[in-house]
Design a protein around this motif. Structure first.
Motif, mmCIF file in Angstrom:
data_model
loop_
_atom_site.group_PDB
_atom_site.id
_atom_site.type_symbol
_atom_site.label_atom_id
_atom_site.label_comp_id
_atom_site.label_asym_id
_atom_site.label_seq_id
_atom_site.Cartn_x
_atom_site.Cartn_y
_atom_site.Cartn_z
ATOM 1 N N ARG A 155 0.848 -1.194 0.000
ATOM 2 C CA ARG A 155 0.000 0.000 0.000
ATOM 3 C C ARG A 155 0.883 1.244 0.000
ATOM 4 O O ARG A 155 1.135 1.850 1.032
ATOM 5 C CB ARG A 155 -0.930 -0.016 1.219
ATOM 6 N N GLU A 157 1.803 4.729 -2.620
ATOM 7 C CA GLU A 157 1.342 5.441 -3.812
ATOM 8 C C GLU A 157 2.291 5.256 -4.988
ATOM 9 O O GLU A 157 1.862 5.015 -6.116
ATOM 10 C CB GLU A 157 1.168 6.927 -3.507
ATOM 11 N N PHE A 160 2.103 1.664 -6.305
ATOM 12 C CA PHE A 160 0.854 1.503 -7.057
ATOM 13 C C PHE A 160 0.950 2.153 -8.425
ATOM 14 O O PHE A 160 0.541 1.584 -9.443
ATOM 15 C CB PHE A 160 -0.319 2.097 -6.280
ATOM 16 N N SER A 161 1.517 3.377 -8.474
ATOM 17 C CA SER A 161 1.616 4.091 -9.742
ATOM 18 C C SER A 161 2.441 3.302 -10.755
ATOM 19 O O SER A 161 2.086 3.220 -11.940
ATOM 20 C CB SER A 161 2.242 5.468 -9.508
ATOM 21 N N ASP A 164 0.485 0.158 -11.913
ATOM 22 C CA ASP A 164 -0.581 0.566 -12.827
ATOM 23 C C ASP A 164 -0.013 0.949 -14.189
ATOM 24 O O ASP A 164 -0.546 0.557 -15.234
ATOM 25 C CB ASP A 164 -1.348 1.736 -12.201
ATOM 26 N N ILE A 359 -3.958 8.091 -1.015
ATOM 27 C CA ILE A 359 -3.855 7.640 -2.406
ATOM 28 C C ILE A 359 -2.775 6.568 -2.514
ATOM 29 O O ILE A 359 -1.656 6.744 -2.041
ATOM 30 C CB ILE A 359 -3.529 8.825 -3.339
ATOM 31 N N GLY A 360 -3.132 5.459 -3.135
ATOM 32 C CA GLY A 360 -2.221 4.333 -3.263
ATOM 33 C C GLY A 360 -2.233 3.421 -2.063
ATOM 34 O O GLY A 360 -1.627 2.356 -2.079
ATOM 35 N N TYR A 364 -7.959 5.316 -4.650
ATOM 36 C CA TYR A 364 -7.467 5.328 -6.028
ATOM 37 C C TYR A 364 -8.380 6.200 -6.880
ATOM 38 O O TYR A 364 -9.605 6.078 -6.810
ATOM 39 C CB TYR A 364 -7.426 3.902 -6.606
ATOM 40 N N TYR A 365 -7.785 7.069 -7.665
ATOM 41 C CA TYR A 365 -8.543 7.851 -8.638
ATOM 42 C C TYR A 365 -8.447 7.134 -9.980
ATOM 43 O O TYR A 365 -7.369 7.013 -10.556
ATOM 44 C CB TYR A 365 -8.009 9.280 -8.725
ATOM 45 N N ALA A 368 -8.055 1.674 -11.666
ATOM 46 C CA ALA A 368 -6.968 0.948 -10.994
ATOM 47 C C ALA A 368 -7.149 -0.563 -11.109
ATOM 48 O O ALA A 368 -7.185 -1.278 -10.113
ATOM 49 C CB ALA A 368 -6.870 1.373 -9.529
ATOM 50 N N GLU A 371 -5.171 -3.152 -9.110
ATOM 51 C CA GLU A 371 -5.382 -3.309 -7.672
ATOM 52 C C GLU A 371 -6.531 -4.250 -7.342
ATOM 53 O O GLU A 371 -6.694 -4.636 -6.181
ATOM 54 C CB GLU A 371 -5.654 -1.947 -7.029
ATOM 55 N N PHE A 473 -12.504 3.725 -4.820
ATOM 56 C CA PHE A 473 -12.137 4.022 -6.198
ATOM 57 C C PHE A 473 -13.022 5.162 -6.685
ATOM 58 O O PHE A 473 -14.243 5.018 -6.733
ATOM 59 C CB PHE A 473 -12.306 2.781 -7.077
#
Length: 564
Positions: A155, A157, A160-161, A164, A359-360, A364-365, A368, A371, A473
């Motif tokens: 977890r 950000e 995650f970025s 993704d 975030i992350g 999440y925007y 995603a 995830e 999300f």
């Protein structure tokens, strides 16, 4: 070695069972365990056992025809046992009476595709449909070859970025959460002790390239994606953005002989690239994932000669004599006779500091998609009322214990396609909550644990609920990516680029030679098909502009004059 994923076929019709089972075993038996059941109760028991044993099920097929009318009900029940598996309804060619119930089952989410039973050897139409389904399943699971290995916090950000971005760019990535035995072994083998995270290992190079807490530009450089552009090179067209509109423009421009450069700061596909399944794009009756659609367009343009520059963010656009000069975040610049702005939009933020801090780490925007597998057994919320939100909710429901779609208004009818609404209503572990808005969040150990939800109709803003949430999300609104454009490019009050009234050329902005297409354009219809249509249209218009503005004569580094 992990056991092979399972393909399960069930039908009480002996003829269909023999034909379908034989085809599946011959073509896929080397890579999948093919299980054929003559009884649906037995098939459900096998699926339940496979779930208990942790076995992966890639595809479940039920037959529906004159001699077996129970296949669709079996597929509906199979979702609860193996939600991540693809589900297909097999039919017999010419049994048109079965078409309506099969299509209704697909519309309601009880199956994802139909398969016409082979009637001849080497029935490639049947196998093409099966292979597409297996390809989508493998992409969603992240299984197979690991071109890149990523070690980082589960977890985080930045981690995650990167996950993704790799996934959306169709780069096979293996993720190793720090603290696991696999991550420890990998760090030891790399002679890394308590490194800054994340660590990125390019396994396809020899020897493997190891990057510790790298920037996007460092990753692009290691991939060989940052070859410097010649300073005296002038492109016919520079396309800024590699979403559906930008990729379509690149396909048509390069196929028609125009020298074309596409600049993309993150990943091909734009917002559409994050969609788990686009069902209403013409020509794809079985649906297509946004990642697959984007990647195929990317390859198509590349094959025609389009050049790409990834991981560079465009920062400015200015006149350079009769040309346009596009400047980028790394200090580089490129010149072009014309520019196509296809930068798309970002999802609007909730403007809640306690939410954005996570975030992350649970927030999440965007969809995603990468995830979704981490949400197994969790309570998940999706905020939004458009098609992207509906697709994200359906995809997450394959993994989460329960998904709730949070909608500000009283209805989805005006903002979401009917087929998505029907599928959501038919999904047991998915519910829709109207008149709801996220107004706060609470974390535990740095990760999202609860959200605070208010009622948009309430007169007292203090009337709220604290609700369990492992994932949030957010897919609301649109903010155009236009801050990099000069004032000479006129925009509407919301920041979208105007293409009306400035020129006799369709899609041209107030800055001659600069065009806007797709979601970034004021008044555009936010659909993949219309974005692609913009991309095709702008090149026919651009030809007229280029004909009226021939290549200028420039002086090369040697001092010789030449027509660019």
């Amino acid at each position: 070695m992990d056991p092979d994923p399972v393909i399960l076929l069930a039908t009480t019709d002996p003829v269909s069972r023999e034909i379908l089972g034989g085809e599946l075993r011959r073509r896929y038996g080397g890579d999948y365990e093919v299980i054929v059941c003559a009884d649906y109760a037995h098939a459900r028991a096998i699926l339940e056992g496979l779930r208990r044993w942790g076995r992966a099920v890639a595809l479940v097929i039920g037959y529906y025809g004159p001699d077996d009318r129970d296949g669709l009900d079996f597929l509906r029940r199979a979702y609860a046992l193996q939600p991540s598996a693809k589900r297909a309804a097999a039919v017999t060619w010419g049994d048109f009476a079965s078409a309506a119930p099969v299509f209704a089952a697909i519309a309601h989410g009880h199956a994802e595709l139909s398969l016409v039973r082979p009637e001849r050897p080497r029935d490639e139409e049947f196998h093409g449909a099966v292979t597409d389904a297996l390809d989508d399943w493998n992409l969603a699971q992240g299984l197979g070859f690991e071109a890149v290995r990523l070690i980082g916090e589960a977890r985080d950000e930045r981690t995650f970025s990167l996950r993704d971005s790799f996934g959306r760019n169709h780069i096979p990535v293996g993720f190793y959460p720090v603290g696991t035995d696999a991550a420890r072994r990998m760090l030891e083998s790399l002679d890394l002790h308590d490194p800054e995270l994340p660590v990125v290992v390019l396994a396809f190079t020899s020897p493997p390239t190891v990057l510790v807490d790298p920037t996007d530009l460092e990753i692009a450089d290691a991939f060989g994606l940052m070859a410097p552009l010649p300073l005296d090179r002038v492109f016919d067209v520079v396309v800024v953005g590699a979403g559906p509109a930008g990729l379509a423009a690149a396909v048509y421009a390069s196929s028609e002989g125009l020298s074309t450069l596409v600049i993309e700061q993150q990943a091909v596909g734009g917002q559409a690239g994050t969609s788990s399944l686009i069902r209403n794009y013409p020509g794809f009756s079985r649906g297509v994932s946004g990642a697959h659609l984007a990647y195929r367009s990317f390859q198509q343009a590349w094959a025609f000669g389009t050049e790409y520059s990834f991981m560079r963010q465009v920062q400015g656009l200015e006149a350079d004599g009769p040309l346009h000069r596009v400047t980028m975040s790394d200090g580089s610049a490129v010149r072009a006779r014309s520019v196509v702005v296809a930068t798309g939009v970002d999802y609007r933020r909730l403007d809640l500091p306690e939410v954005d801090e996570l975030i992350g780490r649970g927030v999440y925007y965007g969809a995603a998609v990468s995830e979704a597998p981490s949400m197994v057994g969790q309570q998940v919320w999706v905020v939004g009322g458009g098609n992207s939100a509906g697709q994200a909710a359906l995809h997450l429901a394959r993994y989460a214990r329960h998904v709730t779609l949070l909608v500000r208004g009283a209805s989805l009818a005006a903002s979401m396609s009917d087929y998505l609404i029907a599928q959501m209503k038919a999904t047991r572990n998915l519910s829709i909550r109207y008149h709801g808005a996220v107004v706060g969040a609470r974390s535990v150990d740095g990760c999202l644990a609860e959200i605070t939800v208010g009622d948009t109709r309430a007169t007292d803003p203090a009337e709220t609920e604290q609700l369990e949430a492992a994932g949030l999300f957010v897919l609301i609104g649109s903010i155009p990516r236009t801050t990099w454009l000069p004032d000479a490019v006129h925009r509407d009050e919301a920041g979208f680029v105007r293409t009306d009234g400035h020129s006799s050329l369709a899609l041209e902005t107030s800055l001659p030679g600069t065009f806007a297409i797709g979601d970034v354009r004021s008044g555009s219809i936010k659909r993949v098909a219309t974005a692609v249509g913009d991309g095709a249209t702008v090149i026919s218009v651009l030809h007229r502009y280029l004909a009226e503005h021939p290549r200028p004569v420039v002086t090369s580094a040697s001092g010789d004059a030449a027509a660019e």
